[in-house]
Each structure stands twice: as structure tokens, then as C-alpha cells.
Design a protein around this motif. Sequence first.
Motif, PDB file in Angstrom:
ATOM      1  N   ASN A  55      56.040 121.503  51.202  1.00 11.94           N
ATOM      2  CA  ASN A  55      54.918 121.181  50.320  1.00 11.94           C
ATOM      3  C   ASN A  55      55.431 121.385  48.897  1.00 11.94           C
ATOM      4  O   ASN A  55      55.402 122.489  48.368  1.00 11.94           O
ATOM      5  N   ASN A  57      55.183 119.898  45.141  1.00 11.33           N
ATOM      6  CA  ASN A  57      54.602 119.086  44.085  1.00 11.33           C
ATOM      7  C   ASN A  57      55.066 119.650  42.747  1.00 11.33           C
ATOM      8  O   ASN A  57      54.875 120.843  42.470  1.00 11.33           O
ATOM      9  N   ASN A  71      53.397 116.636  56.070  1.00 10.85           N
ATOM     10  CA  ASN A  71      53.639 115.481  55.194  1.00 10.85           C
ATOM     11  C   ASN A  71      53.677 114.186  55.989  1.00 10.85           C
ATOM     12  O   ASN A  71      53.143 113.152  55.548  1.00 10.85           O
ATOM     13  N   THR A 269      54.062 107.797  44.629  1.00 10.83           N
ATOM     14  CA  THR A 269      53.884 109.187  45.071  1.00 10.83           C
ATOM     15  C   THR A 269      54.891 110.107  44.398  1.00 10.83           C
ATOM     16  O   THR A 269      54.566 111.245  44.030  1.00 10.83           O
ATOM     17  N   ASP A 275      54.596 114.224  44.009  1.00 16.20           N
ATOM     18  CA  ASP A 275      54.567 114.885  45.316  1.00 16.20           C
ATOM     19  C   ASP A 275      55.865 114.553  46.041  1.00 16.20           C
ATOM     20  O   ASP A 275      55.960 113.575  46.779  1.00 16.20           O
TER      21      ASP A 275
END
Length: 310
Positions: A55, A57, A71, A269, A275
Motif C-alpha cells: 500500500n 501512495n 491491490n 493511477t 498510487d
Amino acid sequence: MAATATRVGALAGTRGRVAGRGAWARRAPLVPALAFMVIVTQLPFVATLVISFLNWNALYPDQRHFTGLSNYATVLTDADLRASIITTIELTVVVVLISLVLGLGIALLLDRRFAGRGLVRTMLIAPFLVVPVAAALLWKHALYNPEYGLFNGILTAIGGAGAPQPDWIAAHPLGAVIAALVWQWTPFMMLILLAGLQSKPSEVVEAARVDGAGNLAVFAYVTLPHLRRYLELGALLGSIYIVQNFDAVFTITSGGLGTANLPYTIYQTFYAAHDYGQASAAGVIVVIGTIIIATFALRVVSSLFREEVR
């Protein structure tokens, strides 16, 4: 006898070591190229694979942690990402099919002898040699533009000042991308199918004509079966490249109006949402799909080589 067996065994062992050293000596020049390929292709993929399980970002650097397959679950269940997958499949299937049909028709024409065939063949190949971004810009501005584009200019020449002047991209966004890709990939299909036509055994065609077969029958029962492997190869190779297409979507529509395919969504994205984990997961899915298609393509190529040898 024992001494003789010992000498024979020692001689065999020496020969094996010499053969082994010779094999490694022949392979040694390939080691730098292999190391370069591993560094350039495999290490980035491994890094992408690792990031896809995180995860991560960039907007929240303190919250980075291992997240397992979440994901991938997001990629496959998110409505926007699922829509981009469907758009990618639709774009690939339509472009490949239309390019194959048009490429087959052009290849059949170029298989005939006529004056200037070499020049015509070179001119028809030209669209495939254009840089993809330049080709997309050509279609967006020189052809589609509602104010000075060629298509609306033709409508004005035919219908006069009152002729409709549609905004082609706004009215048919996905069709605009498909037309640009078909224009660029039809020459590629034509080249593959023309190579197949020129490898067709002439004696089989002559025998069919002697038996009274017409042009349509020769095409249906001789030419088309012979081209089956070449059609498969063109479809597979075209799919590999068009699945990864980014230039046309980005340049012509900027991913709007329902034209965002998976590569463009990955770009959004990664660079817009920052992300990295989710973008990497989507990228891994694209790579896996491409590998599956490439595996079938390699099998088709291998079968073509075996047929040529026979």
C-alpha cells in the motif's frame, strides 16, 4: 582389466571436462548480453511485482505497508479499472480484426504482378513506420479537427458552405482511436500475410485450376487454409502491441469519453493519483496477459518454422 577400466574412465572424465569447458567458452560471449537483459528487463519487473503487494501512495508516505493481494482485488473490482479493461479488450479485438481483413485484401492485390508494385508496396508500408505519437497527432489535427481537418474539408467540398461540420472525436471518441490504430497497423498485417501468400505452393493452385476451381474456390480451399498460421501470427503479434497502446489514447482523447484503456489508466493511477502499489498491480496484470499472448505467438512461429523445414 581393472587398470584398463580405470584409464577409460579417466579418459572419459577428461573428455567431459574438456567438452564442458568448451561449452562454457562458447557461451561466455553471451554472458554480458544476458546480464544486461536481466538488469534492464527482469530487475524492474521484480521491483514492480514487489511494489504491487504494498500500500504505497506518494501522498501518504508514512502509511506505506504490505497489503498482500488487495491491490489486485482493487484492480479487478474497481468500476473505473474494470471499464478500462473492457475498453482495452474492445479496442484490441476491433483493431486486430479490421486490420487483418484490410491487410488480407491489400496483400491479395499486391500478390499480383503489375507495373509499379514495389513502389505501391513501399507507400503502403509507410503508415507503420510513422512514430505512433506523430501518427496520432496527424489524425487528431490534420484529419479530425472540426475547423480545418481534412474530413470536414471533404464534406464542405461536397455539400458546400452548409455542409455539416461534426467534431469527430467528440462524436465518436473510441471510433476515432480505432481508425488511427487501424491505419497504422494494417500495413503490418499486410506484410505478414503477403509473406504467407508468396510462400504458397504454386503447383497446388495450378492443380486446383486444372480441376475447374474458380478464383473464389481457390481462395476458400487453398489460399485461406495456407494463410491460417499467418493470420494467427498477425492476430497474436498485433494483440501484444495494441494491448499496450498508450500513444493514440493519450494524444487523441486524453483518455476521456470512455476511451481510457488499461495502459492509460495505469499512467493516471501512477502520475495523477500517485498510487504506486495499485498502478504496479495493474501493470503486472498487463504483463501477464501479454506473456500469455506471446506464448501462443511463439508457438505459432515455431510451427511455421517446422512447416518451412518440412
